[in-house]
Motif scaffolding. Structure first.
Motif, PDB file in Angstrom:
ATOM      1  N   GLU A 100      94.905  17.944  13.309  1.00  0.00           N
ATOM      2  CA  GLU A 100      93.783  17.893  14.249  1.00  0.00           C
ATOM      3  C   GLU A 100      92.461  18.119  13.534  1.00  0.00           C
ATOM      4  O   GLU A 100      91.470  17.449  13.813  1.00  0.00           O
ATOM      5  N   TYR A 101      92.441  19.056  12.608  1.00  0.00           N
ATOM      6  CA  TYR A 101      91.220  19.324  11.834  1.00  0.00           C
ATOM      7  C   TYR A 101      90.815  18.099  11.038  1.00  0.00           C
ATOM      8  O   TYR A 101      89.643  17.731  10.977  1.00  0.00           O
ATOM      9  N   ALA A 103      91.574  14.959  11.703  1.00  0.00           N
ATOM     10  CA  ALA A 103      91.162  13.882  12.587  1.00  0.00           C
ATOM     11  C   ALA A 103      89.749  14.125  13.140  1.00  0.00           C
ATOM     12  O   ALA A 103      88.993  13.176  13.375  1.00  0.00           O
ATOM     13  N   TRP A 104      89.380  15.373  13.349  1.00  0.00           N
ATOM     14  CA  TRP A 104      88.051  15.661  13.901  1.00  0.00           C
ATOM     15  C   TRP A 104      86.949  15.465  12.871  1.00  0.00           C
ATOM     16  O   TRP A 104      85.824  15.157  13.220  1.00  0.00           O
ATOM     17  N   TRP A 105      87.254  15.646  11.593  1.00  0.00           N
ATOM     18  CA  TRP A 105      86.215  15.549  10.567  1.00  0.00           C
ATOM     19  C   TRP A 105      86.361  14.252   9.878  1.00  0.00           C
ATOM     20  O   TRP A 105      85.885  13.711   9.094  1.00  0.00           O
TER      21      TRP A 105
END
Length: 105
Positions: A100-101, A103-105
């Motif tokens: 998730e980290y 994919a967000w950055w």
């Protein structure tokens, strides 16, 4: 011959047979949890967030029953499988958080 007999008695003292009663109760409880989850999904006019919460709670209860009664993790002497399961859960949660980290950055 007496050594074999005493070893069998010692084994019987450490590993008492539970009988089918607890397994039948666990099976009925598992079926009941499945029916509750199915009913929650089948009910069309219920809030979707509530259904998700019910499904997650039913899943955790189902895992607890499966581990306790069918895999006998409630008994003594299962420390290494328990540590392995906990380690696996930590690894999976770490992988999900990192994905998730990423994919967000």
């Amino acid at each position: 011959m007496s050594n074999e007999h005493s070893a069998t008695e010692e084994h019987a003292k450490r590993h008492k047979h539970e009988g089918p009663r607890k397994h039948i109760v666990a099976f009925i409880f598992s079926i009941l949890l499945t029916v509750i989850a199915f009913a929650a999904v089948s009910a069309g006019e219920v809030n979707q967030s509530f259904i998700y919460i019910v499904l997650i709670v039913m899943a955790f209860l189902q895992v607890f029953i499966q581990m306790s009664f069918w895999m006998h993790m409630k008994d003594r002497g299962h420390i290494f499988p328990t540590v392995g399961i906990i380690f696996g859960i930590v690894i999976v949660f770490t992988m999900v958080i990192m994905a998730e980290y990423w994919a967000w950055w």
